[in-house]
Design a protein around this motif. Structure first.
Motif, short mmCIF file in Angstrom:
data_model
loop_
_atom_site.label_atom_id
_atom_site.label_comp_id
_atom_site.label_asym_id
_atom_site.label_seq_id
_atom_site.Cartn_x
_atom_site.Cartn_y
_atom_site.Cartn_z
N GLY A 112 0.81 -1.21 0.00
CA GLY A 112 0.00 0.00 0.00
C GLY A 112 0.84 1.26 0.00
N TRP A 113 0.16 2.37 -0.10
CA TRP A 113 0.79 3.69 -0.06
C TRP A 113 1.87 3.85 -1.13
N GLY A 114 1.75 3.17 -2.26
CA GLY A 114 2.72 3.30 -3.34
C GLY A 114 3.98 2.49 -3.11
N LYS A 115 3.89 1.48 -2.25
CA LYS A 115 5.07 0.69 -1.91
C LYS A 115 4.81 -0.80 -2.18
N ALA A 116 5.88 -1.50 -2.47
CA ALA A 116 5.81 -2.95 -2.65
C ALA A 116 7.14 -3.53 -2.22
N GLU A 117 7.09 -4.78 -1.78
CA GLU A 117 8.33 -5.47 -1.46
C GLU A 117 8.44 -6.70 -2.34
N SER A 118 9.66 -7.11 -2.58
CA SER A 118 9.88 -8.27 -3.43
C SER A 118 11.10 -9.04 -2.93
N TYR A 119 11.10 -10.32 -3.23
CA TYR A 119 12.25 -11.17 -2.92
C TYR A 119 12.70 -11.82 -4.22
N TRP A 120 14.01 -11.88 -4.40
CA TRP A 120 14.62 -12.34 -5.63
C TRP A 120 15.62 -13.45 -5.31
N ILE A 121 15.55 -14.54 -6.04
CA ILE A 121 16.54 -15.61 -5.88
C ILE A 121 17.73 -15.23 -6.78
N ARG A 130 9.33 9.36 -9.98
CA ARG A 130 10.51 8.90 -9.27
C ARG A 130 10.19 7.57 -8.62
N ILE A 131 11.25 6.81 -8.39
CA ILE A 131 11.08 5.53 -7.70
C ILE A 131 12.29 5.34 -6.80
N ASP A 132 12.01 4.92 -5.58
CA ASP A 132 13.07 4.60 -4.63
C ASP A 132 13.17 3.08 -4.55
N LEU A 133 14.39 2.58 -4.55
CA LEU A 133 14.64 1.16 -4.39
C LEU A 133 15.53 0.96 -3.16
N ILE A 134 15.10 0.13 -2.25
CA ILE A 134 15.94 -0.28 -1.13
C ILE A 134 16.23 -1.75 -1.36
N ILE A 135 17.49 -2.05 -1.61
CA ILE A 135 17.92 -3.41 -1.92
C ILE A 135 18.68 -3.94 -0.71
N GLU A 136 18.27 -5.12 -0.22
CA GLU A 136 18.89 -5.69 0.97
C GLU A 136 19.30 -7.13 0.75
N ARG A 137 20.49 -7.46 1.24
CA ARG A 137 20.95 -8.85 1.24
C ARG A 137 20.18 -9.57 2.34
N ARG A 138 19.52 -10.67 2.00
CA ARG A 138 18.80 -11.48 2.99
C ARG A 138 19.59 -12.73 3.34
N HIS A 142 12.65 -3.23 -1.97
CA HIS A 142 11.45 -2.48 -1.61
C HIS A 142 11.32 -1.36 -2.63
N PHE A 143 10.18 -1.32 -3.32
CA PHE A 143 9.88 -0.30 -4.32
C PHE A 143 9.00 0.76 -3.67
N ASP A 144 9.26 2.03 -3.95
CA ASP A 144 8.42 3.12 -3.45
C ASP A 144 8.25 4.14 -4.57
N ILE A 145 7.03 4.24 -5.10
CA ILE A 145 6.75 5.23 -6.14
C ILE A 145 6.05 6.45 -5.57
N GLY A 146 5.78 6.43 -4.27
CA GLY A 146 5.06 7.53 -3.64
C GLY A 146 3.56 7.36 -3.78
N TRP A 147 2.82 8.12 -3.02
CA TRP A 147 1.36 8.03 -3.02
C TRP A 147 0.74 8.25 -4.38
N PHE A 148 1.28 9.21 -5.12
CA PHE A 148 0.68 9.58 -6.40
C PHE A 148 1.57 9.20 -7.57
N GLY A 149 2.51 8.29 -7.34
CA GLY A 149 3.43 7.89 -8.39
C GLY A 149 2.75 7.02 -9.45
N SER A 150 3.44 6.86 -10.55
CA SER A 150 2.92 6.10 -11.67
C SER A 150 3.13 4.60 -11.45
N MET A 151 2.02 3.85 -11.44
CA MET A 151 2.12 2.41 -11.31
C MET A 151 2.84 1.80 -12.52
N ALA A 152 2.63 2.38 -13.68
CA ALA A 152 3.30 1.89 -14.88
C ALA A 152 4.81 2.06 -14.77
#
Length: 153
Positions: free
Chosen positions: A49-58, A100-108, A116-126
């Protein structure tokens, strides 16, 4: 009079529940990015929510960072901010407009990385979708995914 108060309380309760649902729906539903990944990439996405998403990558942390930077270059994005250390990196990318998009990349683990993707509340989903798709393409091109999720034919 008691019946009238009862009705107002129900209307107020329904309004609060409706507002809560609207606020928690967010600007970047999980389907936005998960549709970018498709079923052929070892990636899992969830919108928070709030223009944010998290993802995990192998994929290894260093490979994901390199793919994110190549994505920025491939899409001709400006790197507004860049911070990286051994286990965590932050990148802010922006197009020539206001996207704009913010990416927080973390070693798990040694083989698992999160973004973690953050496009902001009114950012473009595309914009979020194209970033995720391009990172996946960059990792595929580099052979950096550690698992092959391609369906057997």
């Amino acid at each position: 009079m008691a019946n009238r108060d009862f009705r107002y309380k129900h209307i107020l309760a329904l309004t609060v529940v409706g507002l809560f649902a609207a606020v928690n729906s967010g600007c970047l539903p999980s389907m936005v990015i998960s549709s970018a990944a498709g079923g052929a990439a070892p990636v899992a996405f969830e919108g928070s929510g709030w223009g944010k998403a998290e993802s995990y990558w192998i994929a290894k942390y260093d490979d994901v960072i390199a793919a994110a930077l190549r994505t920025g270059k491939a899409l001709s994005l400006e790197v507004k901010e860049k911070k990286a250390d051994k286990n965590k990196a932050f990148f802010r990318f922006q197009d020539t407009g206001t996207n704009r998009i913010d990416l927080i990349i973390e070693r798990r683990t040694d083989t698992l990385t999160s973004i973690h993707f953050d496009i902001g509340w009114f950012g473009s989903m595309a914009f979020g979708r194209v970033m995720a798709r391009q990172i996946i393409a960059e990792l595929n091109d580099a052979g950096a995914f550690l698992e092959d999720w391609t369906p057997e034919s």
